[in-house]
Design a protein around this motif. Structure first.
Motif, short mmCIF file in Angstrom:
data_model
loop_
_atom_site.label_atom_id
_atom_site.label_comp_id
_atom_site.label_asym_id
_atom_site.label_seq_id
_atom_site.Cartn_x
_atom_site.Cartn_y
_atom_site.Cartn_z
N GLN A 1 0.82 -1.21 0.00
CA GLN A 1 0.00 0.00 0.00
C GLN A 1 0.86 1.26 0.00
N GLN A 2 1.87 1.27 0.87
CA GLN A 2 2.73 2.45 0.95
C GLN A 2 3.51 2.65 -0.34
N LEU A 3 4.00 1.57 -0.92
CA LEU A 3 4.77 1.67 -2.16
C LEU A 3 3.89 2.15 -3.32
N ALA A 4 2.64 1.70 -3.36
CA ALA A 4 1.72 2.17 -4.39
C ALA A 4 1.51 3.67 -4.29
N ARG A 5 1.37 4.15 -3.06
CA ARG A 5 1.11 5.59 -2.88
C ARG A 5 2.35 6.43 -3.17
N SER A 6 3.53 5.91 -2.84
CA SER A 6 4.75 6.70 -3.03
C SER A 6 5.23 6.71 -4.47
N THR A 7 4.95 5.65 -5.23
CA THR A 7 5.44 5.57 -6.61
C THR A 7 4.34 5.84 -7.65
N GLY A 8 3.07 5.70 -7.24
CA GLY A 8 1.98 5.83 -8.20
C GLY A 8 1.77 4.59 -9.04
N ALA A 9 2.49 3.52 -8.72
CA ALA A 9 2.39 2.29 -9.50
C ALA A 9 1.37 1.33 -8.89
N ILE A 10 0.85 0.44 -9.72
CA ILE A 10 0.12 -0.72 -9.24
C ILE A 10 1.16 -1.70 -8.69
N ILE A 11 0.92 -2.22 -7.50
CA ILE A 11 1.87 -3.16 -6.89
C ILE A 11 1.28 -4.56 -6.93
N ALA A 12 2.03 -5.48 -7.53
CA ALA A 12 1.63 -6.88 -7.59
C ALA A 12 2.60 -7.69 -6.74
N VAL A 13 2.09 -8.29 -5.67
CA VAL A 13 2.90 -9.13 -4.79
C VAL A 13 2.52 -10.58 -5.08
N GLY B 1 -3.13 1.33 -3.74
CA GLY B 1 -3.16 2.31 -2.67
C GLY B 1 -4.55 2.58 -2.13
N GLU B 2 -5.56 2.24 -2.91
CA GLU B 2 -6.95 2.44 -2.50
C GLU B 2 -7.74 1.14 -2.44
N GLN B 3 -7.39 0.19 -3.29
CA GLN B 3 -8.11 -1.08 -3.36
C GLN B 3 -7.11 -2.22 -3.45
N GLU C 1 -6.99 -1.69 -18.47
CA GLU C 1 -6.81 -0.76 -17.36
C GLU C 1 -5.81 -1.41 -16.42
N PRO C 2 -4.79 -0.66 -15.92
CA PRO C 2 -3.66 -1.30 -15.23
C PRO C 2 -4.02 -2.18 -14.05
N PHE C 3 -4.91 -1.74 -13.17
CA PHE C 3 -5.25 -2.58 -12.02
C PHE C 3 -5.95 -3.85 -12.48
N GLU C 4 -6.98 -3.69 -13.29
CA GLU C 4 -7.74 -4.86 -13.75
C GLU C 4 -6.88 -5.77 -14.62
N SER D 1 -10.81 -12.02 -5.13
CA SER D 1 -11.60 -11.28 -4.14
C SER D 1 -11.10 -9.85 -4.13
N HIS D 2 -11.97 -8.95 -3.66
CA HIS D 2 -11.68 -7.51 -3.80
C HIS D 2 -12.15 -6.78 -2.54
N ARG D 3 -11.34 -5.81 -2.09
CA ARG D 3 -11.75 -4.99 -0.94
C ARG D 3 -10.98 -3.68 -0.98
N SER D 4 -11.40 -2.75 -0.13
CA SER D 4 -10.71 -1.47 0.00
C SER D 4 -9.48 -1.64 0.89
N CYS D 5 -8.51 -0.74 0.70
CA CYS D 5 -7.33 -0.74 1.55
C CYS D 5 -7.68 -0.24 2.95
N LYS D 6 -6.89 -0.69 3.91
CA LYS D 6 -6.99 -0.16 5.26
C LYS D 6 -6.17 1.13 5.34
N HIS D 7 -6.72 2.16 5.93
CA HIS D 7 -6.00 3.44 6.05
C HIS D 7 -5.68 3.71 7.51
#
Length: 274
Positions: free
Chosen positions: A158-170, A180-182, A216-219, A268-274
């Protein structure tokens, strides 16, 4: 709802050209995987042509598995060219926590606005530490292998997505995709997959192909992971061990039924924890 078959169909119809600056170990496997899914692979790392080819390709992937000063120069120029052309690109920070040279290289490349960053849990934790100026050896893994769980990497992703603007795939026994949001979790795959060298690197190319087919990058990233994991499950049904699995896996990628993909993808899909 994400239907992976939609993007797979686009890949097969358009055969996107994927320019890969990848490591010596992965080149052949990655090229064969991309051909099996219906994409067109290019393996080119010379600095003299990297930027030009990146600007012509549908997608670019950069993998630091066997880095050198010359290769890093080519990677940077290719990433800049992709950004200028509006071409999506994927960063694979292989063993980023292992050496200072890799940490410097990954930091530089992550700051060049990749569309997607794909790594195992330990690589994502280590890269986030590098970007955030924390302990650079935290979550370094064991060579190219992860020693951390997907759950342990979630906050770093989550933090890496927000700092780089990239989609993160682990990627690992379960896969996680975060912007960063989902968050999407993908539960397809098989234990034989990590026993064949370079299948993780080749997955980076598959993500590139899905993005190159205008997903779309996330999907698109989620769809690529579900497709790849399900092909692993199907291949394992016929395999006797890692050797036969490698062959069966290429066949499963090529033969994947799009209806079965949508039916058997475990997303499965959910929102990020903030």
């Amino acid at each position: 709802m994400i239907n992976p078959s939609v993007t797979l169909d686009r890949v097969r119809a358009s055969a996107p050209l994927v320019h890969n600056i990848t490591n010596y170990v992965a080149m052949q496997t990655m090229a064969n995987v991309l051909l099996a899914i219906g994409a067109s692979p290019a393996m080119a790392h010379a600095r003299e042509e990297a930027a030009e080819l990146a600007s012509l390709a549908s997608a670019l992937t950069i993998n630091i598995g066997t880095p050198s000063i010359d290769w890093l120069g080519a990677m940077g120029e290719a990433a800049h060219a992709a950004n200028r052309a509006g071409t999506p690109w994927v960063l694979d920070p292989v063993a980023v926590g292992a050496t200072a040279f890799r940490r410097q290289a990954a930091r530089r490349l992550a700051n060049l606005r990749p569309t997607v960053i794909r790594g195992n849990a330990s690589e994502i934790i280590a890269l986030n530490a590098v970007i955030d100026d924390q302990n650079p050896t935290a979550g370094g893994g064991k060579g190219v292998d992860a020693t951390d769980s997907i759950e342990h990497a979630e906050a770093a992703a989550q933090q890496l997505a927000r700092s780089t603007g990239a989609i993160i795939a682990v990627t690992g026994p379960r896969d996680l995709v975060c912007d960063g949001e989902q968050i999407a979790m993908i539960d397809n795959g098989h234990p034989l997959m990590p026993r064949v060298t370079a299948l993780g690197c080749a997955l980076t190319g598959v993500i590139g192909a899905f993005l190159g087919a205008e997903a779309e990058p996330f999907e698109g990233t989620v769809a690529a992971l579900a497709y790849y994991g399900l092909a692993g499950q199907q291949a394992a049904q016929q395999a006797q061990g890692p050797g036969s699995f490698a062959v069966q896996f290429l066949d499963a990628l090529a033969a994947m039924d799009e209806n079965a993909l949508d039916r058997e993808a475990r997303i499965s899909h959910r929102s990020c924890k903030h």
